[in-house]
Scaffold this active site. Structure first.
Site, PDB file in Angstrom:
ATOM      1  N   ALA A  84      -6.995   5.893  -2.758  1.00 34.64           N
ATOM      2  CA  ALA A  84      -8.262   6.531  -3.120  1.00 34.64           C
ATOM      3  C   ALA A  84      -8.304   7.978  -2.647  1.00 34.64           C
ATOM      4  O   ALA A  84      -7.582   8.383  -1.731  1.00 34.64           O
ATOM      5  CB  ALA A  84      -9.425   5.752  -2.509  1.00 34.64           C
ATOM      6  N   GLY A 132      -5.461   1.995  -3.793  1.00 37.23           N
ATOM      7  CA  GLY A 132      -5.789   1.927  -5.213  1.00 37.23           C
ATOM      8  C   GLY A 132      -4.574   2.024  -6.101  1.00 37.23           C
ATOM      9  O   GLY A 132      -4.578   1.519  -7.234  1.00 37.23           O
ATOM     10  N   GLU A 135      -3.195  -1.417  -6.162  1.00 31.39           N
ATOM     11  CA  GLU A 135      -4.106  -2.226  -6.974  1.00 31.39           C
ATOM     12  C   GLU A 135      -3.905  -1.949  -8.461  1.00 31.39           C
ATOM     13  O   GLU A 135      -3.978  -2.863  -9.292  1.00 31.39           O
ATOM     14  CB  GLU A 135      -5.548  -1.958  -6.556  1.00 31.39           C
ATOM     15  CG  GLU A 135      -5.871  -2.535  -5.171  1.00 31.39           C
ATOM     16  CD  GLU A 135      -7.224  -2.120  -4.639  1.00 31.39           C
ATOM     17  OE1 GLU A 135      -8.044  -3.000  -4.344  1.00 31.39           O
ATOM     18  OE2 GLU A 135      -7.456  -0.895  -4.518  1.00 31.39           O
ATOM     19  N   GLU A 155      -6.365  -0.131   3.386  1.00 32.20           N
ATOM     20  CA  GLU A 155      -7.774   0.248   3.465  1.00 32.20           C
ATOM     21  C   GLU A 155      -8.445  -0.148   4.777  1.00 32.20           C
ATOM     22  O   GLU A 155      -9.410   0.502   5.202  1.00 32.20           O
ATOM     23  CB  GLU A 155      -8.553  -0.369   2.291  1.00 32.20           C
ATOM     24  CG  GLU A 155      -8.305   0.303   0.958  1.00 32.20           C
ATOM     25  CD  GLU A 155      -7.112  -0.267   0.205  1.00 32.20           C
ATOM     26  OE1 GLU A 155      -6.960   0.019  -0.981  1.00 32.20           O
ATOM     27  OE2 GLU A 155      -6.312  -1.015   0.824  1.00 32.20           O
TER      28      GLU A 155
END
Length: 740
Positions: A84, A132, A135, A155
């Site tokens: 992120a 991310g 992901e 995270e």
């Protein structure tokens, strides 16, 4: 219904955004395959604009009738997607939940479309795929990586949890136990492990990555290879009952370590909910708890503060990394004791050639044995082959002469704390070393300018203050003097990065920064003990606050003799604001030096501390008597919070004195120093961040310190001076912190 929702999301993607964001994510078509390439330098972070650009490029691919399949990859460089955009996340901290819900909702809609849309997707992982990025790769229907790729979900280190489906897809790809352990431990999986676990479908050479990914994507499109949707996989999921037990085991395992924070437990809650109610429901739960953390938890704010602070410390105003060398290759260490051996090991483990010099062969043999034992232990713990141990030790050159010093980039002196001895050594180093070699001392108590005063090389002399054990502790204080040149400082900071240390540049004062700001921590603890609060009660309160151990346990671990030695230096350096208890000296004289003598503040059974009320009582009584019974005027009803404030607020006060004297560049430097040097809880963001962000902020710190000085210390000038808030602290109440 699922496909209807996916198609609706695809239709809603803004077609006008394609041209505006083409530079962030390009779409090119070749032989029926659309290649979506992410280009958000430097690390391909997943920002709102990147999400929109990826969505627009994805829509372009599915609208093109010539496209049969899609490959997603990172642009030039070693990043697929590093996670992120942290500055964007920071702007959401404490915001309205609807803003966070929109962030995660739109991201999940895109990832779900990529996973279940009309055309199959393959992730071509060209490097780092974290957070991310991992992901996104898991949302694709298959994943191919290069050998150097790294995957993981870090995270939790930001006080958050994966917010784009990671809590659901990773357990279904590699199994619940492996996924939970990897996430809780912030494990970065290299290609070999990722392939073995099933996170990767293949590992190929960099030159074959795009060709292999395109072939796999077309094979999925044609039906030759089954299309797999990670969110709906069940082959690695056991019964709900069995997996619930697995998650509960993990919850019990982290309960003690993480009792003060919520994010690891929210992570497990999301995993478990998905196992019980399905992956889609799990993503909804993940989004719910993600929003709670972002909007309401101070620990997320603290962790993200530390993320930026740990990067800021490397930035020295007026100095560029280009002002010095990129790093060092040849290093000499003088002194092979515990600290010298540890410093030598730091450089050996990073592939440097290291000369280790001692005064005689006996000392040298002991040092070499010490280093070899540590290398064996560390590398075996990392499951490295014997040849790796041999390669590390091959870089060591033990000797009792100055041969080869003329070829060194850096010399670190780590001998006894004797000014005359150090001055003689530095005079010799000036003669035998080349004129660009950095001459560093690891002193913790002697003025560095006094050491260098006998030379004509003061511009390349500084302090490199490692913390013990040097090969494990992350902090390196680089101590500059008024003579240290920009080139010397820049090279030293670059060197700190090279060997994996967290570098904080500090000024030249007694105790430097870390030891100086935490001196009142130990002094206040002894003052409370002299005033009637038992050391074990103090240790308990401080540990419950979040420190890994209390001040008296810490003294036993490092050695009561060290406590006495360092305490004498610091109380001597700052007598007006110090408190000197007789308790450590009494234990020292009785040869109760802590763990190494099986008794100190505690007694030790199988190297574990056991309370020794009876054995300690006499020393407590003698210490009180030495003060003629004069202590703080406590009420006898002090809470754990009172105890924490009595020992920690003086640390805040001393930190402000250090800043007032200009010995650190920024307030966040103090935070990084406290976390990496003294294990202040990272989830509180460091000493100053904690002080500013607790209820009442710095005003509470000032008011409480005045109360301690005027009420608890009434009539005693020593106690009043010890607690009274300095001018810098009082003026900082309404001032913004100087951070980067």
């Amino acid at each position: 219904r699922k496909m209807d929702r996916v198609n609706r999301v695809v239709r809603q993607l803004d077609p006008n955004f394609v041209a505006a964001s083409s530079s962030l994510c390009t779409c090119t078509v070749d032989s029926g395959v659309a290649f979506l390439v992410l280009n958000n330098k430097p690390v391909n972070s997943f920002s709102v604009k990147v999400r929109e650009a990826l969505g627009a490029a994805y829509k372009q691919a599915i609208d093109d009738p010539s496209v049969k399949a899609i490959v997603i990859t990172g642009g030039k460089g070693p990043f697929f997607m590093a996670g992120a955009d942290i500055p964007e996340l920071q702007t959401m901290l404490g915001s309205d939940p609807s803003q966070v819900g929109k962030f995660s909702g739109l991201g999940n809609e895109l990832y779900n479309a990529i996973e279940s849309g009309p055309k199959p997707t393959v992730a071509a992982i060209n490097g780092v795929a974290l957070g991310g990025g991992c992901e996104l790769a898991m949302a694709c229907n298959a994943r191919i990586g290069v050998k150097s790729c790294v995957m993981g979900l870090p995270e939790l280190t930001l006080g958050l949890l994966p917010g784009l489906g990671g809590t659901q897809r990773l357990p279904r790809l590699i199994g619940v136990k492996a996924a939970v352990n990897a996430t809780l431990k912030d494990k970065k999986m290299k290609s070999k492990e990722a392939l073995k676990l099933g996170l990767l479908d293949a590992v190929v050479a960099p030159g074959d990555l795009m060709k292999s990914a395109a072939k796999l994507a077309l094979d999925i499109a044609s039906g030759k290879v089954t299309r797999r949707r990670s969110l709906f996989l069940t082959d690695k999921i056991r019964s709900v009952e069995d997996e619930t037990i697995e998650v509960e085991k993990a919850r019990v395992g982290i309960a003690k370590k993480h009792k003060n924070v919520k994010h690891p437990f929210y992570f497990l809650e999301a995993v478990l909910y998905g196992l019980q109610h399905g992956g889609e429901a799990g993503i909804a739960k993940e989004a719910e708890v993600f929003a709670k953390l972002v909007c309401h938890e101070l620990s997320a704010r603290a962790h993200i503060h530390m993320f930026f602070a740990s990067k800021a410390v490397f930035k020295i105003p007026g100095i560029s990394p280009k002002d010095g060398k990129k790093g060092v290759r040849r290093v000499a260490v003088l002194g092979g004791g515990t600290m010298g051996s540890g410093i030598a090991l730091v450089y050996l483990m990073k592939g440097c050639e290291v000369i280790l010099k001692e005064v005689n062969q006996k000392f040298l043999d002991s040092a070499v044995e010490r280093i070899a034992d540590t290398v064996n232990r560390v590398l075996k713990a990392q499951r490295m082959p014997p040849i790796a141990i041999e390669q590390v030790l091959r870089g060591l050159k033990p000797q009792i002469t100055y041969d080869g010093f003329d070829k060194c980039d850096l010399v670190v002196e780590a001998v006894l704390e004797d000014l005359k001895l150090k001055q003689d050594i530095f005079k010799t180093l000036e003669k035998v070393c080349n004129p660009t070699c950095i001459l560093a001392t690891n002193t913790s108590s002697i003025d560095i300018e006094d050491i260098g005063a006998v030379t004509n090389a003061q511009d390349r002399i500084l302090g490199l203050h490692f913390f013990s054990p040097a090969h494990m502790m992350p902090l390196l204080e680089i101590v500059r003097t008024k003579h240290t040149s920009n080139a010397t400082l820049a090279t030293s900071v670059n060197m700190g990065k090279q060997v994996g240390k967290t570098v904080v540049v500090v000024g030249n004062c007694i105790g430097f920064t870390a030891n100086r700001i935490f001196a009142p921590y130990g002094q206040a603890s002894c003052l409370l003990a002299d005033s009637g609060i038992h050391p074990y009660e103090i240790d308990k309160a401080v540990k419950n606050f979040g420190m890994p151990m209390g001040p008296f346990t810490m003294s036993d671990l490092s050695g009561v003799d060290i406590q006495v030695h360092v305490g004498d230096i610091l109380t001597g350096g700052y007598p007006a604001t110090s408190y000197k208890s007789q308790l450590p000296l009494l234990l020292f004289n009785a040869k109760r030096l802590g763990q190494k003598t099986k008794a100190g503040y505690y007694k030790y059974v199988k190297n574990k501390p056991v309370p020794d009320f009876k054995g300690l009582k006499g020393f407590l009584d003698q210490s009180k008597a030495a003060n003629k019974g004069v202590g703080l005027k406590l009420t006898g009803k002090e809470t754990e919070q009172d105890i924490v404030e009595l020992v920690m607020f003086p640390v805040v006060n001393e930190s402000c004195r250090v800043m007032a004297e200009g010995h650190v560049i920024r307030e966040c430097d103090v935070d990084v120093t406290s976390v990496t040097g003294y294990a202040f809880p990272a989830w509180r963001g460091g000493v100053m961040h904690w002080a500013r962000n607790q209820d009442g902020g710095l005003r509470r710190v000032v008011d409480r310190l005045k109360y301690f000085a005027e009420v608890y210390g009434a009539g005693n000038p020593t106690f009043k001076n010890f607690f009274w808030p300095c001018d810098y602290l009082q003026n900082a109440i309404d001032a913004k912190p100087l951070n980067v």
